[in-house]
Design a protein around this motif. Structure first.
Motif, PDB file in Angstrom:
ATOM      1  N   TRP A 237       0.860  -1.190   0.000  1.00 16.12           N
ATOM      2  CA  TRP A 237       0.000   0.000   0.000  1.00 16.12           C
ATOM      3  C   TRP A 237       0.891   1.233   0.000  1.00 16.12           C
ATOM      4  CZ3 TRP A 237      -5.371   0.732   0.037  1.00 16.12           C
ATOM      5  CH2 TRP A 237      -5.814   2.011   0.355  1.00 16.12           C
ATOM      6  N   VAL A 238       0.836   2.030  -1.054  1.00 21.13           N
ATOM      7  CA  VAL A 238       1.629   3.258  -1.152  1.00 21.13           C
ATOM      8  C   VAL A 238       0.683   4.405  -1.483  1.00 21.13           C
ATOM      9  CG1 VAL A 238       3.493   4.458  -2.322  1.00 21.13           C
ATOM     10  CG2 VAL A 238       3.664   1.982  -1.918  1.00 21.13           C
ATOM     11  N   LEU A 239       0.685   5.433  -0.630  1.00 24.47           N
ATOM     12  CA  LEU A 239      -0.162   6.600  -0.844  1.00 24.47           C
ATOM     13  C   LEU A 239       0.737   7.824  -0.920  1.00 24.47           C
ATOM     14  CD1 LEU A 239      -3.482   7.315   1.101  1.00 24.47           C
ATOM     15  CD2 LEU A 239      -2.148   9.044  -0.082  1.00 24.47           C
ATOM     16  N   GLN A 240       0.883   8.382  -2.109  1.00 24.46           N
ATOM     17  CA  GLN A 240       1.742   9.545  -2.332  1.00 24.46           C
ATOM     18  C   GLN A 240       1.036  10.549  -3.214  1.00 24.46           C
ATOM     19  OE1 GLN A 240       5.428   8.024  -3.952  1.00 24.46           O
ATOM     20  NE2 GLN A 240       6.297   7.643  -1.931  1.00 24.46           N
ATOM     21  N   LYS A 241       1.067  11.806  -2.773  1.00 18.95           N
ATOM     22  CA  LYS A 241       0.489  12.916  -3.530  1.00 18.95           C
ATOM     23  C   LYS A 241      -0.954  12.637  -3.943  1.00 18.95           C
ATOM     24  CE  LYS A 241       4.951  14.546  -5.255  1.00 18.95           C
ATOM     25  NZ  LYS A 241       5.775  14.897  -6.441  1.00 18.95           N
ATOM     26  N   GLY A 242      -1.703  12.039  -3.015  1.00 21.55           N
ATOM     27  CA  GLY A 242      -3.116  11.815  -3.256  1.00 21.55           C
ATOM     28  C   GLY A 242      -3.437  10.651  -4.172  1.00 21.55           C
ATOM     29  N   LYS A 243      -2.469   9.812  -4.455  1.00 25.28           N
ATOM     30  CA  LYS A 243      -2.704   8.653  -5.320  1.00 25.28           C
ATOM     31  C   LYS A 243      -2.325   7.388  -4.579  1.00 25.28           C
ATOM     32  CE  LYS A 243      -1.587   6.682  -9.858  1.00 25.28           C
ATOM     33  NZ  LYS A 243      -0.808   6.860 -11.105  1.00 25.28           N
ATOM     34  N   VAL A 244      -3.231   6.407  -4.602  1.00 25.53           N
ATOM     35  CA  VAL A 244      -2.971   5.125  -3.965  1.00 25.53           C
ATOM     36  C   VAL A 244      -2.531   4.123  -5.016  1.00 25.53           C
ATOM     37  CG1 VAL A 244      -3.948   3.212  -2.651  1.00 25.53           C
ATOM     38  CG2 VAL A 244      -4.671   5.539  -2.152  1.00 25.53           C
ATOM     39  N   GLU A 245      -1.425   3.460  -4.762  1.00 24.90           N
ATOM     40  CA  GLU A 245      -0.972   2.365  -5.599  1.00 24.90           C
ATOM     41  C   GLU A 245      -0.820   1.146  -4.698  1.00 24.90           C
ATOM     42  OE1 GLU A 245       2.535   3.660  -7.600  1.00 24.90           O
ATOM     43  OE2 GLU A 245       1.419   4.744  -9.136  1.00 24.90           O
ATOM     44  N   ALA A 246      -1.574   0.110  -4.989  1.00 19.92           N
ATOM     45  CA  ALA A 246      -1.597  -1.071  -4.125  1.00 19.92           C
ATOM     46  C   ALA A 246      -1.384  -2.335  -4.943  1.00 19.92           C
ATOM     47  CB  ALA A 246      -2.926  -1.143  -3.370  1.00 19.92           C
ATOM     48  N   LYS A 247      -0.883  -3.346  -4.248  1.00 22.89           N
ATOM     49  CA  LYS A 247      -0.778  -4.677  -4.834  1.00 22.89           C
ATOM     50  C   LYS A 247      -1.709  -5.593  -4.046  1.00 22.89           C
ATOM     51  CE  LYS A 247       3.928  -4.294  -6.642  1.00 22.89           C
ATOM     52  NZ  LYS A 247       5.313  -4.859  -6.621  1.00 22.89           N
TER      53      LYS A 247
END
Length: 279
Positions: free
Chosen positions: A41-51
């Motif tokens: 779970w990565v949340l950076q600059k208002g964008k979530v990128e998850a696996k």
């Protein structure tokens, strides 16, 4: 009420998703918001990128457990729109107070409406999402799982909503702190934690003094010293209960559905009544 969102803004975030998504698909998506499914779970600059951990499904030609990449983002407002919104927010003391205490005012949408936009999502056009699973429907259960997880984080950090709309929380706080009230609240919010000292009583106990060997009846009833003609007025706290309110209604350690601030206010009220009875 969704168990994944406790605050009204978290609820509306989920409600927007539910308005344009099949209920059965969302029901499956809720189970994908757990740590068992989310591998990264990565949340950076208002964008979530998850696996996400997927399922084996021979119907789609998936014969071993897959890992899917999911991204969730909200559409950003322009710099000019944010300048107008911040200007209007800075003119309302009630908005400044609530925002600097980690809360979103219930009527905040009126400010955005005046600028011709909206803050919280209304429909699928407010989301930019993607998932590389074989399900062609959008949102799929993996995207729904990320959105449910995200709603829980919005409860704890409402400023994340501003970030997802394209405004850094630090910039919002800086702009709000330019007003007189905003400066007071911002300083209190960012101040260092106050050291607590142990006490033996909830109220100030009287200090015992030695009595003189001889006491005249007049001195006993009237006292030896005259009463002061005036008392210095007490100074109320600039921001009452700031240490409690810093974390907002749902701090990270608070897992219940009711507001932590409401619980603490009720606790202190009952404690005060109990203390007064013991005097």
């Amino acid at each position: 009420m969704s168990a994944h969102a406790k605050t009204w803004w978290g609820q509306q975030f989920i409600a927007a998703l539910e308005d344009f998504t099949d209920s059965g698909r969302l029901a499956r998506g809720r189970s994908y918001s757990t740590d068992n499914r989310i591998k990264q779970w990565v949340l950076q600059k208002g964008k979530v990128e998850a696996k996400m951990r997927g399922n084996i499904n021979p119907y789609f030609g998936v014969y071993k457990e897959p890992t899917y990449k999911v991204s969730v983002q909200m559409t950003h407002l322009s710099e000019g729109q944010w300048q107008k919104i911040i200007q209007k927010l800075s003119q309302r003391a009630s908005f400044i107070a609530r925002l600097l205490l980690n809360e979103i005012p219930e009527n905040i949408e009126t400010v955005f409406t005046d600028v011709g936009v909206h803050f919280l999502p209304n429909d699928y056009k407010d989301f930019n999402v993607s998932c590389n699973c074989p399900d062609y429907e959008v949102p799929c259960k993996h995207i729904a799982g990320v959105c449910y997880r995200l709603a829980g984080q919005l409860d704890q950090d409402p400023f994340l909503l501003f970030e997802m709309r394209g405004l850094a929380p630090e910039k919002l706080l800086q702009e709000l702190a330019l007003s007189p009230l905003g400066k007071v609240l911002s300083d209190a919010k960012s101040s260092a934690a106050v050291d607590t000292q142990p006490v033996s009583s909830f109220y100030t106990r009287p200090v015992l003094t030695e009595l003189p060997k001889e006491i005249r009846l007049k001195d006993f009833w009237q006292g030896q010293l005259p009463l002061p003609k005036s008392l210095e007025p007490g100074q109320a706290a600039t921001v009452p209960a700031m240490l409690i309110k810093k974390g907002g209604d749902f701090p990270a350690f608070w897992q219940k559905q009711n507001s932590f601030i409401d619980v603490m206010e009720d606790f202190y009220l009952r404690m005060r009544k109990a203390t007064l009875k013991g005097l």
